[in-house]
Design an enzyme around this catalytic site. Structure first.
Site, PDB file in Angstrom:
ATOM      1  N   TYR A  38       0.675  -1.253  -0.100  1.00 32.69           N
ATOM      2  CA  TYR A  38      -0.019  -0.034   0.118  1.00 32.69           C
ATOM      3  C   TYR A  38       0.875   1.181  -0.049  1.00 32.69           C
ATOM      4  O   TYR A  38       0.776   2.080  -0.736  1.00 32.69           O
ATOM      5  CB  TYR A  38      -0.819  -0.128   1.203  1.00 32.69           C
ATOM      6  CG  TYR A  38      -1.618   1.123   1.332  1.00 32.69           C
ATOM      7  CD1 TYR A  38      -2.913   1.108   0.602  1.00 32.69           C
ATOM      8  CD2 TYR A  38      -1.797   1.994   2.388  1.00 32.69           C
ATOM      9  CE1 TYR A  38      -3.946   2.144   0.881  1.00 32.69           C
ATOM     10  CE2 TYR A  38      -2.662   3.259   2.627  1.00 32.69           C
ATOM     11  CZ  TYR A  38      -3.671   2.878   1.830  1.00 32.69           C
ATOM     12  OH  TYR A  38      -4.587   4.086   1.768  1.00 32.69           O
ATOM     13  N   THR A  78      -9.653   8.281   8.606  1.00 29.39           N
ATOM     14  CA  THR A  78     -10.992   9.203   8.545  1.00 29.39           C
ATOM     15  C   THR A  78     -12.111   7.816   8.728  1.00 29.39           C
ATOM     16  O   THR A  78     -11.976   6.764   8.295  1.00 29.39           O
ATOM     17  CB  THR A  78     -11.071   9.506   6.762  1.00 29.39           C
ATOM     18  OG1 THR A  78     -10.127  10.352   6.651  1.00 29.39           O
ATOM     19  CG2 THR A  78     -12.419  10.075   6.530  1.00 29.39           C
TER      20      THR A  78
HETATM   21  P1  NAD Z   1     -12.899   1.762   0.148  1.00 29.51           P
HETATM   22  O1  NAD Z   1     -12.145   0.336   0.397  1.00 29.51           O
HETATM   23  O2  NAD Z   1     -14.238   2.079   0.908  1.00 29.51           O
HETATM   24  O3  NAD Z   1     -12.835   2.344  -1.114  1.00 29.51           O
HETATM   25  C1  NAD Z   1     -12.074   2.268  -2.111  1.00 29.51           C
HETATM   26  C2  NAD Z   1     -12.796   1.754  -3.422  1.00 29.51           C
HETATM   27  O4  NAD Z   1     -11.890   1.595  -4.328  1.00 29.51           O
HETATM   28  C3  NAD Z   1     -13.672   0.646  -3.185  1.00 29.51           C
HETATM   29  O5  NAD Z   1     -14.928   0.946  -3.599  1.00 29.51           O
HETATM   30  C4  NAD Z   1     -13.121  -0.446  -4.268  1.00 29.51           C
HETATM   31  O6  NAD Z   1     -14.094  -1.281  -4.448  1.00 29.51           O
HETATM   32  C5  NAD Z   1     -12.504   0.362  -5.286  1.00 29.51           C
HETATM   33  N1  NAD Z   1     -11.161  -0.152  -5.743  1.00 29.51           N
HETATM   34  C6  NAD Z   1     -10.273  -0.700  -5.385  1.00 29.51           C
HETATM   35  N2  NAD Z   1      -9.646  -1.187  -6.505  1.00 29.51           N
HETATM   36  C7  NAD Z   1     -10.019  -1.077  -7.537  1.00 29.51           C
HETATM   37  C8  NAD Z   1      -9.577  -0.912  -8.934  1.00 29.51           C
HETATM   38  N3  NAD Z   1      -8.514  -1.821  -9.253  1.00 29.51           N
HETATM   39  N4  NAD Z   1     -10.574  -0.655  -9.789  1.00 29.51           N
HETATM   40  C9  NAD Z   1     -11.636   0.039  -9.639  1.00 29.51           C
HETATM   41  N5  NAD Z   1     -12.121   0.122  -8.070  1.00 29.51           N
HETATM   42  C10 NAD Z   1     -11.203  -0.316  -7.413  1.00 29.51           C
HETATM   43  O7  NAD Z   1     -11.762   2.812   0.957  1.00 29.51           O
HETATM   44  P2  NAD Z   1     -11.897   4.279   1.374  1.00 29.51           P
HETATM   45  O8  NAD Z   1     -11.449   4.385   2.955  1.00 29.51           O
HETATM   46  O9  NAD Z   1     -13.133   4.865   0.935  1.00 29.51           O
HETATM   47  O10 NAD Z   1     -10.521   4.904   0.737  1.00 29.51           O
HETATM   48  C11 NAD Z   1     -10.734   5.683  -0.512  1.00 29.51           C
HETATM   49  C12 NAD Z   1      -9.419   6.362  -0.914  1.00 29.51           C
HETATM   50  O11 NAD Z   1      -8.958   7.240   0.047  1.00 29.51           O
HETATM   51  C13 NAD Z   1      -8.039   5.083  -0.790  1.00 29.51           C
HETATM   52  O12 NAD Z   1      -7.531   5.478  -1.894  1.00 29.51           O
HETATM   53  C14 NAD Z   1      -7.506   5.249   0.222  1.00 29.51           C
HETATM   54  O13 NAD Z   1      -6.137   4.684  -0.085  1.00 29.51           O
HETATM   55  C15 NAD Z   1      -7.432   6.494   0.540  1.00 29.51           C
HETATM   56  N6  NAD Z   1      -7.355   6.791   2.018  1.00 29.51           N
HETATM   57  C16 NAD Z   1      -8.423   6.405   3.011  1.00 29.51           C
HETATM   58  C17 NAD Z   1      -8.162   6.767   4.183  1.00 29.51           C
HETATM   59  C18 NAD Z   1      -9.192   6.360   5.212  1.00 29.51           C
HETATM   60  O14 NAD Z   1      -8.817   6.540   6.433  1.00 29.51           O
HETATM   61  N7  NAD Z   1     -10.279   5.863   4.979  1.00 29.51           N
HETATM   62  C19 NAD Z   1      -6.961   7.174   4.828  1.00 29.51           C
HETATM   63  C20 NAD Z   1      -5.734   7.521   3.885  1.00 29.51           C
HETATM   64  C21 NAD Z   1      -6.162   7.305   2.346  1.00 29.51           C
END
Ligand code: NAD
Ligand code: UDP
Length: 316
Positions: free
Chosen positions: A150, A180
């Site tokens: 990651y 978040t």
């Molecule tokens: P999440 O898993 O709920 O959402 C990620 C989405 O991406 C999912 O719907 C998944 O199906 C989709 N996805 C993954 N690989 C894919 C692919 N190859 N093609 C198409 N779709 C794909 O996670 P989240 O918490 O909503 O995170 C969203 C973004 O924010 C991510 O990039 C994550 O790295 C970043 N982020 C989140 C947090 C947090 O605390 N939630 C913190 C830092 C960064």
């Protein structure tokens, strides 16, 4: 604007879709549902200004019609090795979406001369030796450690985003998102807030990994989405931290969730469950977000957790 949002069926992406639609944009979500859920966007189905395409963005992306903005959020995000939705069990997919997926999303942006925003992460700082973390910190990441699939994918994603900015002149933004939470998180993605809330609602003890002295700083999703929107409407192309600077130990978080749910069960300390590369401390320095975007979180933890607990109760 017509906006392409990768990962839009996920937790943050679905809230961002709501906000973009509220701002009168058209939204096209691409998601392969590897960790996301159609239920997150079910309320948007049938709207003329919204469409959903099931596609893995690590493969070539083709969307007919104009695109003004590309927001790249697709990526598994939970580090928990015991959840099938955590990136340790999806290592190749995680590396591919951070590298090939980001390349493809940038390619779409370039083809349409669209603005591009990358959802990066505090994990680019690894297990940080500087505290709180400023954007100028280069991080402390083990390139072959359990979190590297990651962390390194996101570091590559930032690098290629800057290359498109510098070499192709693309308008780009990089958000370094810190922990978040909020409604629509998967109940079973293994992250600490979903785990604790599910356990508390069921009246089970909360599973604190290690001794619980490690810290995190938790941002409510509405605040985060507001920060992303402000970044998108700015001209800032260098990385900006987005997170809530209120830092707490995992033990303090557990007590807060037990208090808010009236959970009679206590806390279960699980020393062996702590993953080897689990960062000991994490807190964003949001000086730049405040100065450049005029943004800082507004929602306090008790309020945000109550919204989340209510949503989890409905789904459980
Ligand atoms: P999440 O898993 O709920 O959402 C990620 C989405 O991406 C999912 O719907 C998944 O199906 C989709 N996805 C993954 N690989 C894919 C692919 N190859 N093609 C198409 N779709 C794909 O996670 P989240 O918490 O909503 O995170 C969203 C973004 O924010 C991510 O990039 C994550 O790295 C970043 N982020 C989140 C947090 C947090 O605390 N939630 C913190 C830092 C960064
Ligand atoms: N954690 C915990 N119990 C759980 C799940 C996680 O004590 O049931 C801890 C985990 O070891 C880490 C912190 O909570 O120190 C935050 O973990 P999370 O998976 O939410 O994401 P991270 O911030 O590590 O990316």
């Amino acid at each position: 604007m017509r906006i392409l949002l990768t990962g839009g069926a996920g937790f943050i992406g679905s809230h961002l879709s709501d906000r973009l639609l509220k701002e009168k944009h058209q939204v096209v979500v691409i998601d392969n549902l590897i960790t996301g859920r159609l239920e997150n966007i079910a309320h948007l189905a049938g709207r003329e200004d919204f469409s959903f395409v099931k596609h893995d963005v690590s493969n070539f992306i083709f969307i007919p019609g104009k695109i003004d903005i590309v927001l790249h959020l697709a990526s598994p995000a939970s580090p928990n090795p015991s959840s099938p939705f955590g990136y340790p069990q999806l290592p190749i997919q995680t590396l591919k979406v951070g590298s090939l997926g980001t390349h493809n999303a940038l390619g779409v942006a370039r083809a349409h001369d669209a603005r591009f925003l990358l959802a990066s992460t505090s994990e680019v700082y690894g297990d940080p030796q500087e505290h709180p973390q400023q954007e100028s910190y280069w991080g402390h990441v083990d390139p072959i450690g359990p979190r590297s699939v990651y962390d390194e994918a996101k570091r590559f994603a930032e690098s290629i985003t800057m290359a498109y900015h510098r070499y192709h002149g693309l308008k780009t933004h990089i958000a370094r998102i810190f922990n978040t939470y909020g409604p629509r998180m998967r109940l079973d993605d293994g992250r600490v807030i979903p785990n604790f809330i599910c356990q508390a609602i069921k009246g089970d003890p909360l599973t604190v990994y290690g001794d619980g002295s490690q810290t995190r700083s938790f941002c409510y999703v509405d605040d985060l989405v507001d920060g992303l929107y402000k970044l998108l409407t700015s001209e800032e192309h260098t990385p900006v931290n987005l997170g809530n600077p209120k830092e707490m130990t995992i033990l303090e978080l557990a007590s807060t969730i037990n208090r808010l749910t009236d959970n009679p069960a206590d806390i279960q300390i699980m020393p062996d469950q702590r993953a080897p590369a689990d960062p000991q401390r994490r807190q964003p320095d949001i000086t730049r977000a405040k100065e450049i975007l005029g943004w800082e979180p507004q929602v306090d933890l008790d309020h945000g957790l109550m919204q989340t607990i209510e949503d989890f109760r409905d789904r459980l």
